[in-house]
Design an enzyme around this catalytic site. Sequence first.
Site, PDB file in Angstrom:
ATOM      1  N   SER A 354      -2.120  -6.961   1.011  1.00  0.00           N
ATOM      2  CA  SER A 354      -1.349  -7.376  -0.151  1.00  0.00           C
ATOM      3  C   SER A 354      -0.482  -8.609   0.152  1.00  0.00           C
ATOM      4  CB  SER A 354      -0.522  -6.188  -0.633  1.00  0.00           C
ATOM      5  OG  SER A 354      -0.326  -6.300  -1.997  1.00  0.00           O
ATOM      6  N   TRP A 445      -5.519  -6.375 -10.729  1.00  0.00           N
ATOM      7  CA  TRP A 445      -4.344  -7.253 -10.631  1.00  0.00           C
ATOM      8  C   TRP A 445      -4.570  -8.338  -9.573  1.00  0.00           C
ATOM      9  CZ3 TRP A 445      -0.177  -8.386 -13.270  1.00  0.00           C
ATOM     10  CH2 TRP A 445       0.981  -8.838 -12.645  1.00  0.00           C
ATOM     11  N   HIS A 495      -5.493  -0.206  -4.817  1.00  0.00           N
ATOM     12  CA  HIS A 495      -4.801  -1.175  -3.978  1.00  0.00           C
ATOM     13  C   HIS A 495      -4.198  -0.450  -2.769  1.00  0.00           C
ATOM     14  CE1 HIS A 495      -2.450  -4.887  -3.488  1.00  0.00           C
ATOM     15  NE2 HIS A 495      -1.379  -4.145  -3.247  1.00  0.00           N
TER      16      HIS A 495
HETATM   17  C1  GCU Z   1       2.854  -7.189  -6.331  1.00  0.00           C
HETATM   18  C2  GCU Z   1       2.531  -8.660  -6.392  1.00  0.00           C
HETATM   19  C3  GCU Z   1       1.283  -8.980  -5.591  1.00  0.00           C
HETATM   20  C4  GCU Z   1       1.388  -8.416  -4.195  1.00  0.00           C
HETATM   21  C5  GCU Z   1       1.711  -6.950  -4.255  1.00  0.00           C
HETATM   22  C6  GCU Z   1       1.966  -6.277  -2.889  1.00  0.00           C
HETATM   23  O1  GCU Z   1       1.892  -6.471  -7.049  1.00  0.00           O
HETATM   24  O2  GCU Z   1       2.377  -9.025  -7.742  1.00  0.00           O
HETATM   25  O3  GCU Z   1       1.080 -10.377  -5.526  1.00  0.00           O
HETATM   26  O4  GCU Z   1       0.206  -8.650  -3.470  1.00  0.00           O
HETATM   27  O5  GCU Z   1       2.884  -6.751  -5.000  1.00  0.00           O
HETATM   28  O6  GCU Z   1       2.324  -6.922  -1.938  1.00  0.00           O
HETATM   29  O7  GCU Z   1       1.844  -5.053  -2.867  1.00  0.00           O
END
Ligand code: GCU
Length: 518
Positions: A354, A445, A495
């Site tokens: 992420s 997302w 995710h």
């Molecule tokens: C949020 C953000 C993402 C990121 C994520 C994370 O959803 O919008 O860009 O990757 O957090 O780090 O879990």
Amino acid sequence: MLRAYVKTLRDNAAHARLIWASTTQITVQDKPVEVDPENNPTIAERNVIAARVMQENGIAVDDLYTLMSDKLELAKGDKFHWSPKGVAVQADAVAAMIGDTLWKIAKLADGQGANYDEAKVGTLELPALLTAADGSVIATSKDWTAKRRPEVLELYREHVYGRTPEVSKTKFVVTAIQPAAFGGLATRKLIHVTLPDYPQWQGMDVMLYVPNAAPKPVPVFCGLNFDGNHAASPESDVPLSTRWMRESAVKNIVDHRATEASRGNERHYWQLEMVLKRGHAVATAYYGDLEPDHRDGWKDGLRAVLGKDGANTVWKDGDWGAIGVWSWGLSRMLDYLETESDIDLRKAAVLGHSRLGKTALWSGAQDPRWALVIANNSGEGGGALMRRDFGETTEIITRGYPHWFTPKYKSYAKNAAACPVDQHMLVALMAPRPIYLATAAEDLWSDPRGEFFSGKNAEPVYALFGKSGLGVMEQPAIDQPCGDFIRYHIRAGKHTVSDWDWEQFMTFAERHHAKLSQ
Ligand code: GCU
């Protein structure tokens, strides 16, 4: 009946956003950890029916039943209610869900609702990868390395992540060694990293696990963690981080600090035993050691320490953001590993999930010592093309997380097409080193398809080195990894980092490492 409730609510409060919370367990009187065998099955069954009705009506479900299923010890003991701690955990989840929903509504009101319709993405024109600033065409790997690569790297510094300052003199102190970690499977070392010229910085604690039985030197996976070393490891003798963390009842983070109950929170991301058993070392550190992850976090992190005016520094275009600082930390981890004879530095992989996947990519781009780069669900500002309007956008990310980037990046919020780079160029900066872009089917997302196309459009640079990329024209099916030096998968599910992801990363690393020994 439930359908009638939904209709009544919809008819009478047309503008309200409905969220359904599932019913929590009925436990046995005075034995909170046991679910009531007689009545609880009805609860579970009704939750399933409710979830189906909610799905038919497009209503989000806050699944408190699942949330509490491994926390039954927080039940009150009167069959139905929860202890104050149990209530706090649920309140946390409810607040997070409402917060997320409000944020999405605010974006919609702003005309900024995330697009999830592929038909609306349209065709994209990406910045040319193989045309240098002077208009010349890059036709050889030599020209790429000597001419175009430095230009692209510089564009990333100025427009996206900012410049990483040169900091000399890092000090490493091994603070603890546990030769029989995981019952003898590995040796665990803790290393405190500081900058002697900047004693105001509290330093970073690296946790290194080296498998005992594997022939030395061993390959290594390095990455930052979200919740502290004590959370990445299930071992109870890893010191608790004392640094700032985001408040969370679910994670037992109280007054912004970890508690004993926070141990192992992140162990599912770090399949330590599984990885160590396959003969890889793992090094990790808490990203908050470098900079607490919130808008003003830099004031208590390394950026203020190194900044011209300390906590009053005004950040200019081209100055580094949090992703830059976190990436810097990864390189210091590598500096330490250079002193470890048990580690094969030719086989050092950087990985992250992420926002820390974005960080792994930027570290991979800047530090050529990373032999392999793995970005898991890195999405916008990471592996996904910024010009694709799908899921999170440049506007959304710079609004929510402006501190991750250099200020200039925000200027592309409403006009990603004006940015002189797009993320295929970031992927290309890894060439000819192997890179893995891992995505997940339910993580729209992060735009899994946009990550595929980043990889696809980076292929011409790999081709200059005679290396093959994804090897397919279309995004592969779920759970079907593809590609050689640019590898990609879209895993079923959400995710997260799963065991299956780790299996793929290890197989990928082992295949490339094996070529070195030939
Ligand atoms: C949020 C953000 C993402 C990121 C994520 C994370 O959803 O919008 O860009 O990757 O957090 O780090 O879990």
